[in-house]
Design an enzyme around this catalytic site. Structure first.
Site, mmCIF file in Angstrom:
data_model
loop_
_atom_site.group_PDB
_atom_site.id
_atom_site.type_symbol
_atom_site.label_atom_id
_atom_site.label_comp_id
_atom_site.label_asym_id
_atom_site.label_seq_id
_atom_site.Cartn_x
_atom_site.Cartn_y
_atom_site.Cartn_z
ATOM 1 C CG MET A 30 9.590 9.282 -1.457
ATOM 2 S SD MET A 30 10.314 10.714 -2.401
ATOM 3 C CE MET A 30 8.469 11.216 -2.632
ATOM 4 N N GLY A 31 7.433 8.644 3.436
ATOM 5 C CA GLY A 31 6.918 9.157 4.719
ATOM 6 C C GLY A 31 5.962 9.910 4.340
ATOM 7 C CG HIS A 34 -1.250 8.498 2.634
ATOM 8 N ND1 HIS A 34 -1.786 7.148 1.856
ATOM 9 C CD2 HIS A 34 -0.364 9.246 1.672
ATOM 10 C CE1 HIS A 34 -0.971 7.367 0.648
ATOM 11 N NE2 HIS A 34 -0.316 8.422 0.657
ATOM 12 C CD GLU A 35 -5.885 2.795 5.623
ATOM 13 O OE1 GLU A 35 -6.049 1.906 5.419
ATOM 14 O OE2 GLU A 35 -5.760 3.247 6.771
ATOM 15 C CG HIS A 37 2.413 5.336 2.823
ATOM 16 N ND1 HIS A 37 1.863 6.558 2.947
ATOM 17 C CD2 HIS A 37 3.132 5.212 1.747
ATOM 18 C CE1 HIS A 37 2.528 7.440 2.088
ATOM 19 N NE2 HIS A 37 3.241 6.820 1.400
ATOM 20 C CE LYS A 149 -0.944 8.586 -4.939
ATOM 21 N NZ LYS A 149 0.055 9.526 -5.647
ATOM 22 C CD GLN A 153 7.302 4.775 -7.661
ATOM 23 O OE1 GLN A 153 7.865 5.979 -7.477
ATOM 24 N NE2 GLN A 153 6.499 4.242 -6.635
ATOM 25 C CB VAL A 176 -5.709 3.665 -0.358
ATOM 26 C CG1 VAL A 176 -6.745 3.878 0.925
ATOM 27 C CG2 VAL A 176 -5.445 2.268 -0.395
ATOM 28 C CG MET A 184 -5.750 8.343 0.889
ATOM 29 S SD MET A 184 -5.452 7.338 2.336
ATOM 30 C CE MET A 184 -7.191 7.518 2.872
#
Length: 290
Positions: A30-31, A34-35, A37, A149, A153, A176, A184
């Site tokens: 979803m944009g 961060h690290e 991703h 995380k 899902q 992470v 994160m």
């Protein structure tokens, strides 16, 4: 790096890749990258020839009182991060592109959505499963990469892919963390300095739970109570849930006899944070092994 805005253009690009014999890895986001991703991108690049990232804040998975309008967005920043990480194409559809008319078909994953965030956020996983199904149909990847995380899902998507016979491998990837231990999340930017400091209690509690488990504690109630006391010692913490559930079916357990997920959701101010750890009875198992 290509930036794609329409479904037709995305499918055309995927078709070209297929004709060249390339394998496709997919990182849906979803944009506000961060690290966490970026770790998914690195894994995708290591395992696939062509990496597609989607950036789409999906309105279907937000409740009426949630933060859809306020969810952090910065496409220029995200595009630079993705390009530097080696993403080959970003799919950035508009809401109208993904939902050009009233959506009449939804994907409902039952049972494993009846606990944890499924209770706190009714309708959330219907929105998640529906948009991921659409994205997988558009990108048609060989592998799709998701962070642990969001553990529930991952299970929901795995079940959907299995039950609907979708030809894609779902690859769960480790959590992470920031240097101070906070998992994160794009929502971390909402935290005030004091809220962020107190949010570190989540990781302290999870580490304590892991230590209890390693030293032989198998009562879910005992572990849950001890980590609740650590988190609730922080005055700004409002616990949504602290639960130990079966790793596969996500039902509550009283005694840990099989691999289990310890999942927490806590609010600090207006920010809801989730985190988890897996308590492996069988050592060396991968995340959500099927």
């Amino acid at each position: 790096m290509r930036m794609i805005h329409t479904i037709d253009d995305m499918r055309h690009l995927v078709g070209e890749c297929r004709q060249q014999g390339k394998t496709i890895g997919f990182v849906p986001t979803m944009g506000y990258l961060h690290e966490g991703h970026m770790s998914l991108v690195r894994r995708a690049k290591a395992e696939c020839d062509f990496v597609v990232m989607s950036i789409f804040v999906n309105p279907l998975q937000f409740g009426p009182a949630e933060d859809y309008e306020q969810y952090p967005r910065n496409l220029d920043r995200d595009a630079n991060l993705a390009k530097n990480a080696g993403v080959d194409a970003i799919f950035v559809p508009s809401v109208n592109e993904m939902y050009p008319q009233k959506q009449l078909v939804f994907v409902e994953v039952e049972e494993i959505t009846n606990n944890l965030c499924g209770v706190s956020r009714p309708g959330h996983f219907r929105g998640v499963a529906t948009v991921v199904a659409k994205l997988l149909n558009i990108v048609q990847p060989d592998k799709a990469f998701f962070g642990q995380k969001d553990a529930q899902q991952v299970r929901v998507i795995q079940q959907m892919v299995q039950d609907l016979n979708m030809p894609v491998e779902i690859v769960p990837c480790p959590i992470v963390r920031e240097s101070d231990g906070l998992a994160m999340s794009s929502r971390n930017v909402y935290l005030s300095s004091e809220e962020r400091l107190q949010a570190l209690s989540i990781q302290r509690a999870l580490l304590h739970a892991e230590e209890l488990f390693k030293t032989g504690e198998r009562s879910a109630t005992v572990i849950e109570q001890q980590i609740r006391s650590i988190i609730e010692a922080e005055p700004l913490a409002e616990v949504d849930y602290i639960k130990i559930v079966d790793l596969q079916n996500l039902t509550d357990v009283s005694t840990i006899e099989d691999d289990s997920l310890l999942a927490v959701a806590v609010r600090f101010g207006g920010t809801r944070l989730i985190d988890n750890t897996i308590l492996y009875v069988k050592e060396g198992q991968p995340c959500f092994a099927q």
